[in-house]
Design an enzyme around this catalytic site. Structure first.
Site, PDB file in Angstrom:
ATOM      1  N   ASP A   1      35.524 -33.661  41.177  1.00 46.96           N
ATOM      2  CA  ASP A   1      36.907 -33.514  40.715  1.00 46.96           C
ATOM      3  C   ASP A   1      37.340 -32.072  40.947  1.00 46.96           C
ATOM      4  O   ASP A   1      36.532 -31.139  40.812  1.00 46.96           O
ATOM      5  CB  ASP A   1      37.038 -33.867  39.235  1.00 46.96           C
ATOM      6  CG  ASP A   1      38.493 -33.902  38.790  1.00 46.96           C
ATOM      7  OD1 ASP A   1      39.291 -34.616  39.433  1.00 46.96           O
ATOM      8  OD2 ASP A   1      38.847 -33.209  37.817  1.00 46.96           O
ATOM      9  N   THR A   2      38.596 -31.893  41.306  1.00 43.63           N
ATOM     10  CA  THR A   2      39.158 -30.568  41.564  1.00 43.63           C
ATOM     11  C   THR A   2      40.443 -30.409  40.770  1.00 43.63           C
ATOM     12  O   THR A   2      41.290 -31.307  40.763  1.00 43.63           O
ATOM     13  CB  THR A   2      39.466 -30.385  43.062  1.00 43.63           C
ATOM     14  OG1 THR A   2      38.258 -30.539  43.813  1.00 43.63           O
ATOM     15  CG2 THR A   2      40.056 -29.003  43.340  1.00 43.63           C
TER      16      THR A   2
END
Length: 198
Positions: free
Chosen positions: A70-71
């Site tokens: 996830d970013t």
């Protein structure tokens, strides 16, 4: 067998750069920051939940390893997710204009018997953006589906005055750290052949 638990075409492209064969698992995990949850804990939790959801899909496959990531873009402790529309994209870009923000990317690797994870923080400085710059970029459609309403490998590259950290991490998957995690599971990156051969 390695599996990527992601709908992101950018992550697929990045993981392919490690010269690995992998399957795709499209998982749906709620991306909602809990009250009082730090940005770091939030991004790490979402990556872990994606990997876990993927593992549930392939748990019967012997030796299955699932990668979740996830970013998020963070400014003043506020997490900038993906914009809902062009107006929200413009509002995010206006906030990022002339400022330095953080990009947090978490990678979680899980199998039936183990888990490993890493969190990579990068700093990205934007030039001061004119209203015309912002409107033009938002109208391109590129900000949609991107945390913080920009793609560093796309048209927004011209906005960046400084980057400290992982370029591929800002794109969505820090390749150095990902390759290191994979080695812990006995999966070794290799350079893809330029001619497309194995």
């Amino acid at each position: 067998m390695l599996h990527l638990a992601s709908k992101s075409p950018r992550r697929r492209e990045l993981l392919a750069r490690l010269g690995l064969d992998f399957g795709i698992l499209e998982v749906d995990v709620p991306e909602q920051r809990a009250p009082g949850e730090s940005p770091e804990d939030y991004v790490a939790r979402v990556a872990r939940e994606k990997a876990g959801a993927g593992l549930l899909r392939v748990v019967a496959v012997s030796g299955a390893v699932v990668l979740g990531s996830d970013t998020e873009v963070v400014l003043d402790d506020e997490v900038f997710g993906k914009p809902a529309d062009a107006a929200e994209a413009e509002a995010m870009l206006r906030r990022l204009s002339g400022r330095t923000h953080r990009v947090l990317t978490a990678v979680s690797l899980v199998s039936a018997g183990r888990e490993a994870r890493v969190l990579v923080a990068s700093e990205v400085a934007f030039a001061a953006l004119s209203d015309a710059d912002i409107a033009d970029y938002a109208a391109s459609g590129e900000p949609m589906g991107r945390a913080g309403a920009y793609a560093i490998q796309g048209g927004a590259e011209r906005f960046v005055t400084r980057l400290a950290g992982s370029y591929s991490g800002v794109m969505g998957l820090p390749l150095h750290e990902t390759a290191s995690l994979l080695r812990e599971f006995g999966i070794h990156a290799r350079t893809p052949r330029a001619d497309g051969g194995a």
